[in-house]
Design a protein around this motif. Structure first.
Motif, PDB file in Angstrom:
ATOM      1  N   ASP A 106       7.227   4.196  -2.171  1.00 46.45           N
ATOM      2  CA  ASP A 106       5.654   4.025  -3.440  1.00 46.45           C
ATOM      3  C   ASP A 106       6.462   4.741  -4.434  1.00 46.45           C
ATOM      4  OD1 ASP A 106       3.626   3.793  -4.861  1.00 46.45           O
ATOM      5  OD2 ASP A 106       3.172   5.910  -4.391  1.00 46.45           O
ATOM      6  N   MET A 123      -0.170   3.941  -6.341  1.00 46.10           N
ATOM      7  CA  MET A 123      -0.477   3.697  -5.222  1.00 46.10           C
ATOM      8  C   MET A 123      -0.748   2.551  -4.242  1.00 46.10           C
ATOM      9  SD  MET A 123      -4.681   2.745  -5.590  1.00 46.10           S
ATOM     10  CE  MET A 123      -4.811   0.977  -5.831  1.00 46.10           C
ATOM     11  N   ARG A 146      -0.664  -0.020  -1.069  1.00 43.44           N
ATOM     12  CA  ARG A 146      -2.191  -0.950  -1.316  1.00 43.44           C
ATOM     13  C   ARG A 146      -1.903  -1.150  -0.010  1.00 43.44           C
ATOM     14  NH1 ARG A 146       1.862  -1.094  -4.746  1.00 43.44           N
ATOM     15  NH2 ARG A 146       1.986  -2.558  -6.823  1.00 43.44           N
TER      16      ARG A 146
END
Length: 359
Positions: A110, A1, A3
């Motif tokens: 990511d 996820m 941030r």
């Protein structure tokens, strides 16, 4: 996820392995977060071309072209500047508003497995914080000014105080200018926004509960303007005055501005910008001194006939408490260290509450 954060306190920023600005080089050059590196996902020409297509042509084609360029540029960064980063790499990434450009970079990061964070709101979040602190709210710091005529060694004493652990703010270093007609430094000055970023970052790392010593300056250092909150705090700050004889000031100024003699043309240009209230004959003589390399005589004349009268005029309009006075007979390391010790004792003995002990 992915941030997201808006916490830009020094501790939060220092907690990242890198701060990555993905804006174009021109945007980065104007201003950027302290310590940031520029890894643009679109260079200046690409950004202009995509923007023109988006506004004047096809939004679809602009997005498709931009996506291809962004993908290539991110790949180049992964194979270049980021090639040695291991799986624990934790960067903070930002663009102009925290939107597509930073989102593209962080999406790839990511997928790689890097715990990257996006600055929510991008550079504009940072700029709003800087402007709020320097324009909209009173400065919380307890400033003390080092004041004295030109050549008295204020900057050197400020450095000596910092070496003793006294909180200090070197405005001339932040503005990359010595603050006089002859004060230009190689490389030029930062933009106004970049100067304010440097200033805000420096202030945010200082303890407002402890005194902060700053050199007395005019409201402008070269082409950079002191923001209102800082200028208002300086206007009411108590003062430590430095007194040094003319001979010591001449010697210190010649040593500090040694590069003047090495560039006669630049020196002559500076002298040509002297205020018009000086007589033509005086200006001609100063330029003649410069041309023949008689820098000590030129400095003495400038101090006594130009800078000292100006200092006297501005001093007459100041009404600030004087904590004490420091005498500097010379500017050797030992002299500066003794002066710093004396200034430190003055700081320890003053309540800094708007009153001062007798000088």
């Amino acid at each position: 996820m992915i941030r997201r954060t808006i916490d830009l306190t020094p501790g939060a920023r220092d907690g990242f392995d890198a701060i990555i600005d993905v804006r174009s080089p021109a945007e980065f050059a104007l201003d950027h977060l302290p310590g940031a590196v520029n890894l643009p996902v679109l260079d200046d020409a690409q950004r202009a071309a995509v923007g023109t297509e988006y506004v004047q042509g096809s939004k679809f084609l602009a997005r498709r072209t931009g996506a291809a360029l962004v993908a290539r540029n991110i790949a180049a960064h992964l194979e270049g500047a980021l090639v040695d980063r291991d799986g624990s790499f934790q960067p903070l990434v930002y663009c102009w508003r925290g939107g597509q450009r930073s989102g593209a970079m962080v999406t790839v990061m990511d997928q790689i497995g890097w715990p990257a964070t996006v600055l929510d709101g991008g550079y504009q979040t940072w700029r709003r914080q800087v402007a709020a602190a320097l324009y909209d709210t009173p400065l919380p710091h307890r400033l003390v000014l080092l004041d004295g005529p030109t050549g008295s060694g204020k900057t050197a004493l400020l450095t000596a105080l910092a070496a003793r652990g006294v909180q200090s703010l070197d405005l001339e270093a932040l503005a990359a200018h010595r603050g006089s007609l002859f004060g230009a430094l190689p490389g030029g000055q930062p933009s106004q926004k970049a100067f304010e970023t440097r200033l805000y970052d420096a202030l945010s790392r200082l303890d407002p509960a402890r005194p902060v010593v700053v050199e007395a300056e005019s409201s402008r250092i070269g082409a950079r303007v002191l923001p209102p909150s800082l200028w208002a705090a300086m206007a009411v700050a108590p003062v430590i005055e430095i007194d040094a004889p003319v001979e010591a000031r001449v010697a210190w100024t010649v040593a500090t501005y040694g590069g003047m003699a090495a560039d006669p043309a630049a020196l002559d240009r500076a002298l040509s910008r002297m205020p018009r209230h000086h007589a033509r004959a005086t200006l001609a003589e100063w330029r003649a001194m410069a041309a023949r390399g008689d820098i000590p005589s030129l400095v003495r004349d400038l101090l006594t006939a130009h800078y000292d009268p100006a200092y006297g005029r501005t001093g007459a309009g100041r009404d600030r408490p004087v904590i004490g006075r420091i005498a500097l007979s010379a500017h050797t390391p030992d002299d500066l260290d003794r002066a710093a010790a004396g200034a430190g004792r003055l700081l320890e003995g003053s309540p800094l509450d708007g009153t001062a002990p007798p000088a």
